[in-house]
Each structure stands twice: as C-alpha cells, then as structure tokens.
Design an enzyme around this catalytic site. Sequence first.
Site, PDB file in Angstrom:
ATOM      1  CD  GLU A  93      13.121   1.397  27.378  1.00 57.30           C
ATOM      2  OE1 GLU A  93      14.297   1.343  27.001  1.00 57.30           O
ATOM      3  OE2 GLU A  93      12.781   1.686  28.538  1.00 57.30           O
ATOM      4  CG  HIS A 129       7.016  -1.930   6.440  1.00 61.53           C
ATOM      5  ND1 HIS A 129       8.102  -1.734   7.264  1.00 61.53           N
ATOM      6  CD2 HIS A 129       6.982  -3.264   6.180  1.00 61.53           C
ATOM      7  CE1 HIS A 129       8.698  -2.892   7.500  1.00 61.53           C
ATOM      8  NE2 HIS A 129       8.042  -3.834   6.842  1.00 61.53           N
ATOM      9  CD  GLU A 131       6.043   3.266   8.326  1.00 68.15           C
ATOM     10  OE1 GLU A 131       6.426   3.293   9.508  1.00 68.15           O
ATOM     11  OE2 GLU A 131       5.814   2.193   7.706  1.00 68.15           O
ATOM     12  CB  CYS A 159      11.937  -0.159   9.727  1.00 67.42           C
ATOM     13  SG  CYS A 159      11.360  -0.191   8.003  1.00 67.42           S
ATOM     14  CB  CYS A 162       9.723   2.845   6.355  1.00 60.52           C
ATOM     15  SG  CYS A 162       8.777   1.368   5.920  1.00 60.52           S
TER      16      CYS A 162
END
Length: 252
Positions: A93, A129, A131, A159, A162
């Site tokens: 996490e 990025h 993606e 994000c 994206c």
Amino acid sequence: MADKSRTPMRKKERKEKESTEMSKDVKDVKNEGEQAVDNGEVPSAEAAAANGAVGDDQNGEFQVEALELPPFEIIEGDRIDPFAFKFQFKNVEYSSGRNKTFLCYLVDKGSADDGLLKGYLEDEHTGSHAEEAFFLQCLKDYDPALKYTVTWYVSSSPCSDCAAKIAEVLRVRKNIKLSLFAARLFEWEETDIQDGLKAMHAAGCKLRVMKPLDFSYTWETFVENEEQPLNLWEDCTENYEYYQEKLADILQ
C-alpha cells in the site's frame, strides 16, 4: 498489512510508513542483486525513445500527431529485469520509490496472420506515460477494420490524466477491448483518480486488481526469470483483497 477495517492513512502519515517500507524493499532487492552477481547474472534492458501525441480531429477520428521527446523516456522490450519486477510490482500500500509504471501487454488483432503481440513498456514519468505510449508505439498501425483484444498487467493503476486518455481512446476506437489488471491502486483516495477509473470503466475497460496467480503468470510471461518460479511475498493475497475491495467500492 493491517486489518482492512482501518481508516486509510492520509499523506503525512503515509510518508512515515513509506520510508520504512521502501528501506526494506530496497534492501531485499539489493541482496538479490548481489546474489545474482555472485552467480554471474547480469540484468539488462533495452531503451528506446518515444514520440507522438494523442488528439481528435473534427470528425471524431483518433489521431496520432508527431511530438519530439527527449530520449530514454520510454523503455520498450520483451522481458523485464527480475529485480525490477519484484520491486515495482509488489502490491504494497505504501509504495515510496516506485515512481514509474511498468506495463506488460498482450494484443490479439483477431487475425491468425498477425499472431499475438507481447512485450512491456516502462516510463520514467518525465514525458509520456506508459499507458499513452502504448497507443502511440504498440498500436501505431491501428486498423479500424480489425478487432483488438488488449490485456495489460500494470505495476499501478493509471493517473487521472492517463485514465482520461484511455477512456477517450476506448470511446473513439470501438473495436478495442481493453482489460487492465493493476498490482496496486495509485492514490485511490483522491477524487480525480476515482473519477478517472470510473470513466475508464464506463468506456468499456475491464478493471481488476492483480491476483496472486496474475503475478505468477506475469513473471513467467514477461520477466527474465531464468526458468525460476516466483516466490510470492507473505502478504500478497491480503494486499490483493484489500485493493480489490477498494476498487469495487469506487466502481459500484
């Protein structure tokens, strides 16, 4: 990982937790790297420059426009270094130090002649990025007459920027069916991130957190594993259940 009933930590508390988590992970990776050197293994990766930008024309068609970017912002290859995979894909996490995205992809164009496209992208978060780079580099020869079945295994969910671009691509290119499996949820508490995930889901993207079996599959398919099995970390299943619960809450 603590009990799922806890109240999620905000950013100040998270940073204190992150520093401990990062130190432990970096130490583990370093120890594995030293052991690999002793065994004569040398990790490697191929770097490639990316260029291009995404936009829509007046007719609603998805366009790719030339955009000059500095070199080494996007790394593309067939197999990921095993130590990078174990660090970047670990579904903790508190993910300090994991400041890039690894995207493993499978593309089926629905034609036996084309076969199955497979590889990975890695970004440095200084330009495009991973993606966005996927659509610019891996689908640069996009054909609206074909049916694309695309599967991503990513180190963290997109994000907000994206996510918005992915949703727009799927709305415009109706012949692309995307399934995205994420090791971790990126800043899932933030409203703009949640809105982005919802937009992707509404555009037809299948979203799920990576299960333990997904990590093993990705290790076998996309990692320079030297035919060694992946030893999953102790809290892998618990962390998967935690993230999947959060994603279900967001998408409901």
